[in-house]
Write an enzyme that holds these catalytic residues in place. Structure first.
Site, PDB file in Angstrom:
ATOM      1  N   HIS A 154     -42.087 -99.156  -2.472  1.00 25.89           N
ATOM      2  CA  HIS A 154     -42.032-100.705  -2.513  1.00 25.89           C
ATOM      3  C   HIS A 154     -42.835-101.110  -3.661  1.00 25.89           C
ATOM      4  O   HIS A 154     -43.795-100.613  -4.324  1.00 25.89           O
ATOM      5  CB  HIS A 154     -42.567-101.277  -1.593  1.00 25.89           C
ATOM      6  CG  HIS A 154     -41.626-100.983  -0.162  1.00 25.89           C
ATOM      7  ND1 HIS A 154     -41.378 -99.852   0.624  1.00 25.89           N
ATOM      8  CD2 HIS A 154     -40.659-101.800   0.261  1.00 25.89           C
ATOM      9  CE1 HIS A 154     -40.578-100.118   1.289  1.00 25.89           C
ATOM     10  NE2 HIS A 154     -40.017-101.289   1.326  1.00 25.89           N
ATOM     11  N   LYS A 158     -46.794-105.108  -1.587  1.00 26.09           N
ATOM     12  CA  LYS A 158     -46.818-104.871  -0.185  1.00 26.09           C
ATOM     13  C   LYS A 158     -48.035-104.267   0.395  1.00 26.09           C
ATOM     14  O   LYS A 158     -48.637-103.410  -0.022  1.00 26.09           O
ATOM     15  CB  LYS A 158     -45.511-103.791  -0.136  1.00 26.09           C
ATOM     16  CG  LYS A 158     -45.171-103.521   1.492  1.00 26.09           C
ATOM     17  CD  LYS A 158     -43.892-102.725   1.573  1.00 26.09           C
ATOM     18  CE  LYS A 158     -43.455-102.528   3.053  1.00 26.09           C
ATOM     19  NZ  LYS A 158     -43.351-103.671   3.661  1.00 26.09           N
TER      20      LYS A 158
END
Length: 266
Positions: A154, A158
């Site tokens: 990600h 995040k």
């Protein structure tokens, strides 16, 4: 149908504004931010970069039951309990995509579902939820002989790791094999270790750049391996899935639902 947003100024909040603007059967009726937020009064369309719209951001204290038929919450664990408490107090259905919830927060979620209808999912992509079904099939066929590893990547912003989606994949596999993920999961490997325990499920995490979301479940045996992968290139995929879930949830009885229910993947 009137849909309201918690945390309109967040990354997913802005994309949800765009998704609702594109939907012919649901409309954005209210968009909230924290009461101390500098975004109060900001036009939602300008916030999302889609041009001026007839709604401005409101502080949470200004939100009323009349503003929406269903709320969507893709915020952070730190505000989750306040948001769910408001929904319970106002008998408001809610779609929740907040990840990284603690065990105590999950218990709060379960208790709230006794009063209001809730859709809770780690990922609202149709493809990811199909992947959850596929990894169960793979686990049933290969899980007792193959080594199982889950990798995910990600964007750099995040905060929770492994991702909620990676954990959902692990839970699906463990459930199919009759294992407890809390005891069989291995999160990262370093240094010299004993030979791999075939009963474990490994996780590896990447955080880099602007990666939207990539997940792979690897089933590796001697002589062959199966990889089931999902890659997202736009957050709009998740936002559209959440809006679809909100439309599905409207009018449902109290209970805790998942995207398996929404997409009828049982």
């Amino acid at each position: 149908m009137k849909v309201g947003l918690f945390g309109a100024n967040g990354r997913m909040g802005r994309v949800l504004i765009e998704a609702l603007d594109q939907n012919e059967n649901a409309e954005l009726s209210v968009a909230t931010v924290r009461d101390d937020s500098p975004w109060i009064g900001m036009n939602v369309g300008e916030l999302a970069g889609i041009g001026k719209k007839p709604i401005d951001c409101l502080g949470m204290s200004s939100l009323t039951q009349q503003h929406a038929d269903v709320m969507i919450d893709f915020t952070l664990p730190v505000v989750f309990e306040n948001n769910i408490a408001w929904c319970v107090a106002n008998k408001m259905p809610v779609v929740i995509g907040t990840t990284g919830l603690s065990e105590s927060q999950l218990a709060v979620l379960d208790e709230a579902a006794k009063t209001i209808p809730i859709v809770f999912a780690a990922n609202y992509s149709v493809g990811v939820n199909l992947m959850l079904s596929l990894v169960r099939q793979a686990a049933k066929a290969l899980g007792n002989t193959a080594d199982i590893e889950i990798t995910e990547a990600h964007h750099r912003f995040k905060q929770d790791a492994p991702s909620g989606t990676a954990m959902a994949i692990g839970e699906a596999i463990a459930d199919e094999l009759g294992r407890d993920l809390k005891t069989c999961a291995v999160y990262g490997r370093e240094g010299k270790e004993p030979e791999r325990d075939q009963g474990t499920i490994g996780f590896a995490t990447v955080r880099a750049g602007d990666i939207v979301g990539e997940h792979t479940a690897l089933f590796a045996d001697i002589g062959e391996r199966l990889e089931i992968t999902h890659k997202a290139s736009s957050r709009l995929t998740f936002a559209k899935g959440a809006v679809h879930a909100a439309q599905w949830l409207h009018g449902k009885p109290a209970g805790l639902y998942s995207m398996v229910d929404v997409l009828d993947l049982k």
